[in-house]
Structure formats: C-alpha cells, structure tokens
Motif scaffolding. Structure first.
Motif, short mmCIF file in Angstrom:
data_model
loop_
_atom_site.label_atom_id
_atom_site.label_comp_id
_atom_site.label_asym_id
_atom_site.label_seq_id
_atom_site.Cartn_x
_atom_site.Cartn_y
_atom_site.Cartn_z
N GLN A 81 0.32 -0.80 -0.33
CA GLN A 81 0.30 -0.29 -0.07
C GLN A 81 0.89 1.03 -0.06
O GLN A 81 0.12 2.32 0.43
CB GLN A 81 -0.83 0.26 0.96
N LEU A 82 2.26 1.52 -0.36
CA LEU A 82 2.84 2.10 -0.39
C LEU A 82 2.65 3.36 -1.79
O LEU A 82 2.46 2.70 -2.37
CB LEU A 82 4.24 2.17 0.72
N ARG A 83 3.75 4.73 -1.27
CA ARG A 83 3.74 5.46 -3.02
C ARG A 83 5.13 4.82 -3.42
O ARG A 83 6.17 4.37 -2.92
CB ARG A 83 4.05 6.14 -2.28
N PRO A 84 4.75 5.18 -4.86
CA PRO A 84 6.87 4.44 -5.11
C PRO A 84 7.49 5.28 -4.78
O PRO A 84 8.58 4.88 -4.69
CB PRO A 84 6.16 5.28 -6.80
N GLN A 85 7.90 6.50 -3.78
CA GLN A 85 9.20 6.57 -3.38
C GLN A 85 9.08 6.32 -2.43
O GLN A 85 10.53 5.96 -2.17
CB GLN A 85 8.69 8.62 -3.28
N ASP A 86 8.39 4.94 -1.72
CA ASP A 86 8.99 4.65 -0.75
C ASP A 86 9.19 3.38 -0.83
O ASP A 86 10.39 2.26 -1.11
CB ASP A 86 7.66 4.08 -0.28
N ASP A 89 -0.36 -5.29 -11.81
CA ASP A 89 -0.94 -3.91 -11.71
C ASP A 89 0.29 -2.97 -10.40
O ASP A 89 -0.05 -1.70 -9.97
CB ASP A 89 -2.19 -4.25 -10.76
N LEU A 90 0.88 -3.57 -9.33
CA LEU A 90 1.11 -2.73 -8.83
C LEU A 90 2.86 -2.38 -9.39
O LEU A 90 3.38 -1.29 -9.43
CB LEU A 90 1.35 -3.60 -7.41
N TRP A 91 3.47 -2.71 -10.34
CA TRP A 91 4.64 -2.86 -10.89
C TRP A 91 4.07 -1.16 -11.87
O TRP A 91 4.65 -0.86 -12.22
CB TRP A 91 5.07 -4.31 -11.58
N GLN A 92 2.68 -1.76 -11.78
CA GLN A 92 2.36 -0.09 -13.36
C GLN A 92 3.05 1.02 -13.04
O GLN A 92 3.44 1.71 -13.52
CB GLN A 92 1.19 -0.02 -13.21
N GLN A 93 2.54 1.26 -11.08
CA GLN A 93 3.15 2.78 -10.33
C GLN A 93 4.65 2.31 -10.25
O GLN A 93 5.37 3.94 -9.92
CB GLN A 93 2.21 2.43 -9.54
N LEU A 94 5.21 1.32 -10.63
CA LEU A 94 6.56 2.11 -10.03
C LEU A 94 7.41 1.86 -11.38
O LEU A 94 8.70 2.68 -11.77
CB LEU A 94 7.28 0.39 -9.46
N ALA A 95 7.29 1.20 -12.54
CA ALA A 95 7.30 1.16 -13.66
C ALA A 95 7.51 2.34 -14.14
O ALA A 95 9.20 2.93 -14.96
CB ALA A 95 6.38 1.05 -14.98
N PRO A 96 7.35 3.29 -14.22
CA PRO A 96 8.05 4.77 -14.68
C PRO A 96 9.07 5.47 -14.19
O PRO A 96 10.41 5.80 -14.48
CB PRO A 96 6.90 6.02 -14.50
N LEU A 97 9.57 4.59 -13.04
CA LEU A 97 10.62 4.72 -11.83
C LEU A 97 12.09 3.98 -12.40
O LEU A 97 12.97 3.45 -11.68
CB LEU A 97 10.35 4.60 -10.82
#
Ligand code: 3UK
Length: 543
Positions: free
Chosen positions: A111-116, A134-142
């Motif tokens: 449940q954390l944010r990409p920067q975490d 589905d969780l990787w989606q929000q990390l992919a840009p990083l």
C-alpha cells in the motif's frame, strides 16, 4: 536522547532459547518445508485461497522451483529479493524459495507510494523484484532510478497478457521452466534470512534484518504454547503477510505445525472478513482492534455469517480496549488474545493467554522472553510504575540495515528498546501507556505526526499544522490535526474536508486526520519545536 544503562539480564529458569538447540547449519526454508514432508504432511493443505488449495508437497515443490529460478537469474547467497505481492501461495513459494538458496527476501507493504519503494529497493540493493503486475505499473516509470535491480518478475493474475510488460519476466513461466528439486544453500542459523521494513517518526524506514533462527523462536515460544496451534488449525490473518504480524499468522506459524493458512489477496474489510470466515471456516482469526470494532459495528453480523469455526481470536498492533474485548466475547463467544509484538522482535512477546485474560491489558510475558521496565537512566522502576519497556529474546533482529546509529540506540546487547511506556501490575499483567516518541498506531499501522503535518502544510491555505492522537468512541487512537491558516484564509467545514482529502491522496488513506481544529497559533518551545504534549493536554486528548 540519553542512552540508558543496561539493566542486569535476569537469567531466570524460565528463559529458554530455542535457537540454541538448532544445529549450526540451518536453513529456515528447508527446516520448515523439508521438515513438513519428512513429518508426512505432504498431502495436507498448506495454503487455501478462494480458488485453489496448495498441499505441503506442492508448496515445497514450487518453493524449490522459485529458488532454482532465482539462481538461474544470477541471484546468489545474501543477495536481496524484494517481494511486492498480495497474500497468496506465490508469496509463500517465493519467500521460502529465496531463503532456501540463502538469498534474503524482503516482503514490501503493497500500500505504499512509488517513492517509498524507490527508497527500499535502493537501500536494500535488491537484485530481483517479484511483484504483482498491477502494482508494478506505478513503479515502472521509476525503473531508471533503481540501479541495483537486475530483473523484474511479475505475477499476472486475472489473465492479463503475460508478455504485456517489456523488460519484465513472468513468474508462472519461470516456475514452469524450473526443477522441483533444489540443493539448499549452506546457511547457518545466524545467517540473514529475510528483512522487514519498519517505519519511524522521522527519516526513512529501517530494514530489520531477521536471521534464520528467528521464525523458529516465535513458533516455539508463542504459536505453539500460547495459541496452542496444532495440525487441525486453519489460520486466517487480516494483517497481511508483509507485516511481521501477518507473516507469522499466515505463513510460518501454520506451516510449523502442519496446519493450513487461508490467504486472501484483497483488502480485509469487515464484510470480507466475515465472508472469508464463513466460507473458509478458519479456527484462529488474527485481527487488529479497529477491525474488531468495525466488525462489531455491523448490526446483524452474528446472524448473517457463520463464525462457529473459530476457536480463538488474536489482536495486536495497538492496544485492544477492554470494551471491544467484552462485546466480541459476548457476541461471538470467542476470546480475543491481545498481545504486543514488533517488527524488530518479529512477533508477540507479551500476551494474554486463554482462560486468564485481563481485558485492557497486554497480558503477561511470553515465557522465553525477558522484560524490564526502566526509567530514563536505565534503572528498573518499582512494580506498578510506568517506565520504558525493554525486551530480551532470541527472535530480535540483528540490526537495522545500514543504520548503525539507530541500531546502537535501539538494540542494547541482549535488550531492545520497544519505544513503549508500560507498567506491570501486582498480578504480573503488563499495561500499555503510550509511546515514548510521538508515533501513533492507527488501525494497527504506524502514523508519524511529522509526516501528516508535512502533508497538511503542502496544502496552499495552510501555514502550520500539528498532529496528535485522540481516542474515538471505541477508545481507539486516530490522528487529530490543529491547523493554522495563512492570513486571509477562512476556516470552514469544506476546507477541513479538503484537507482530509489532501492527506488521504498525498499519503496513504489511514493517515488522514479524522478531526481538524483551526487555531490561531500552535504552542512551541523557544527553539520553535511544536509542543505536542500541550495540545494533547489542552484538548484533553490521549495518546
Ligand atoms: C505497538 C501495541 C499496544 C507498540 C507487530 C509482530 O505491531 C507490530 O509491529 P510494529 O513494528 O509495531 C510495534 C509497536 O506497535 N503495539 C503492537 N501491538 C500492541 N501496543 N498493545 C498491543 N497489543 O507500540 C509496539 O512497539 O508495526 C509485529 C507481531 C505483532 C505485532 N503487533
């Protein structure tokens, strides 16, 4: 902060050290899964979900496949493997597969944010991340900011195309192509086995390095004697496996006795909890006080859902108010054992026991652990007086990764500072009296007042903010904010709602202030530090 002196270690006969009886060469994964097969549990169900059951034999084979697959990706002993997974058999297989090859899995909060994630992946230097697609989606840009990560392995649920993500691998395909037999790594009982990140009041989360023998200690000292867990049990933990609490409840406790665990991948709402209990018929349910309160608040739950499979409930994460304990017992006829645990100590070290519950207290010391309640100089306080709780026990993590000063300030030889204020009554029960820092536990999860204040201040109309804990009608602590607006801004209910919404979206939802009070100024020290204790006193709020 003054460093307390070490209290003398009370070497009483009750202190047992389960780790000392383990062989020096020891691997937690092979001990548990190999041990289960040797015990003849191969055909028993290890993990149950709504869709499938995995036997011990299947889990052991999939864990071996996961270990072989990680080796094939170049993962070596002591290298970290981050897991960003929902509660599932795949979580169990990859966790134990990594440990079997001497690699070090790090379950991450989903449940954390990409920067975490960015911080934890770089702090740990994990080589491989195994994540829900589905969780990787929000990390992919990083991706470009994660230099240590060599491979990303995704779990595709619900039939998404496994090839949809360029630069990633598919867990199912990797497992399919790997052998089900594995040569375990030559680890010792004192090697690192896994890490869990724990957040603090300020600064970054701390990686608690847990050793191969730690899970064995918690199973022997707590799960077997206190929960009386046996092969006939089915556990269901509302707390997720990535929490220290959930990892024991839903993984290594049941597996250490040949029992089953129910894995539920979604959010455990009160409704979902009742449904899973009715459908999967667990015998032991693990929740947090907020969830018990919410389940009790569902008017006719006892009539709608069958809870008759439950023999025992457990609560941890924050203190369970006596009233919630009583109402639950009355309504469902099952006891809730409140116990205090921590990520650092891995699981519960002070607990109530069946038939001897002291409602509102944390119960007694779990045999095998030692406790000392000391003053600011580190001297034990007289019985009945409040002091800082120190614990000695062999499930304590060896260090905070890469945080030497924090490690030294917290782990004092055999003792670890819990950061909690406690007193012990004449009968031996321990009573929680709040934190020694300003941290809050909300719904069993950490909330740093500093972080919520920063989120509030990032809203254009806000000049300053202070956050403290306040008890709601159930006696459970929630954040309350005191807000000073910029000149020209006017307090209103709409603005208060907007601020709540702003915190919910900037941070994670459970951290938002349930009450917002607009004030002209905040009490401060001469050096400008907010005096939260004055706000707590002035507004008659408690921690
Ligand atoms: C507080 C409690 C009063 C207390 C945990 C394994 O919560 C767990 O771990 P965390 O690292 O937090 C630890 C801190 O939470 N706390 C936990 N339980 C209670 N306070 N009564 C309780 N029953 O401040 C402690 O220092 O997130 C980890 C197993 C069980 C757990 N609860």
């Amino acid at each position: 902060m003054t460093t307390p002196q070490l209290p003398p270690h009370p070497l009483t006969s009750t202190v047992v050290n389960p780790a000392s009886t383990l062989p020096t060469d020891y691997n937690a994964a092979t001990a548990l899964l190999g041990g289960a097969l040797a015990a003849g549990w191969g055909e028993r169900i290890a993990v149950r979900t709504a869709h499938e059951n995995w036997t011990y034999a299947r889990l052991a084979a999939e864990a071996n496949r996961a270990g072989n697959a990680l080796r094939a990706l170049g993962v070596e002993m002591e290298q970290r493997v981050a897991l960003l997974l929902y509660d599932s058999p795949e979580f169990a297989a990859t966790f134990y597969g990594a440990i079997a090859i001497g690699a070090v899995p790090i379950p991450l909060n989903t449940q954390l944010r990409p920067q975490d994630y960015q911080y934890m992946l770089n702090d740990s230097r994990a080589r491989v991340l195994i994540a829900e697609a589905d969780l990787w989606q929000q990390l992919a840009p990083l991706r470009r900011t994660l230099p240590f990560l060599r491979h990303i392995v995704l779990v595709h649920r619900g039939g998404e195309a496994a090839s949809a993500e360029p630069g990633t691998l598919d867990l199912a395909a990797l497992l399919h192509g790997a052998r089900a037999e594995l040569d375990p790594a030559p680890t010792t009982r004192d090697d690192a086995a896994f890490w869990l990140y724990s957040s603090g009041s300020t600064g970054f989360p701390k990686g608690c390095v847990h050793l191969q023998h730690d899970m064995h200690c918690c199973a022997e000292l707590y799960a077997k004697p206190i929960l009386e867990l046996t092969a006939d049990d089915i556990t269901f933990s509302a707390a997720k496996l990535f929490f220290a609490y959930g990892l024991g409840n839903g993984l290594y406790f049941p597996l250490s006795v040949g029992a089953s665990a129910v894995h539920f991948p979604g959010r455990v709402t009160p409704d979902a909890a009742f449904q899973v209990i009715a459908e999967q018929r667990p015998t032991v349910f693990f929740g947090v006080p907020t969830l018990y309160a919410a389940m009790l608040a569902m008017p006719s739950a006892a009539d709608h859902y069958d809870t008759s499979s439950l023999r025992l409930c457990v609560s941890a994460g924050e203190a369970l108010p006596a009233d919630i304990y009583r109402r639950w017992h009355e309504r469902f006829g099952v006891e809730i054992l409140d116990g205090i645990g921590s990520t650092e100590i891995l699981h519960i070290f002070i607990s109530n026991v069946r038939g001897q519950i002291v409602p509102g207290s944390s119960g007694r010391l779990v045999p095998g652990y030692d406790a000392a309640i000391v003053d600011e100089q580190g001297q034990p306080v007289p019985r009945g007086e409040i002091g800082n709780l120190l614990i000695a026990g062999d499930s304590t993590c060896s260090q905070y990764w890469n945080k030497h000063e924090r490690t030294k300030a917290t782990i004092l030889g055999q003792w670890i500072q819990t950061g909690d204020k406690y007193y012990q009554d004449e009968q031996g029960a321990y009573w929680y009296c709040g934190r020694s820092d300003d941290m809050l536990k909300v719904s069993g999860q950490w909330v740093s007042p500093v972080e919520v204040e920063a989120a509030l201040i990032s809203y254009p109309a806000v000049l300053e903010a202070a956050v403290v804990g306040r008890e709601d009608a159930d006696g459970l602590v929630k954040p309350q904010a005191f807000v000073v607006l910029k000149p020209g801004e006017t307090p209103s209910d709409e603005l208060a709602d907007a601020l709540k919404q702003h915190v919910k979206t900037t941070l994670v939802p459970h951290k938002y202030p349930r009450w917002i009070e607009f004030v002209a100024e905040l009490p401060k020290t001469a050096t400008g530090k907010i005096q939260r204790y004055k706000l707590r006193e002035a507004f008659a709020v408690t921690q």
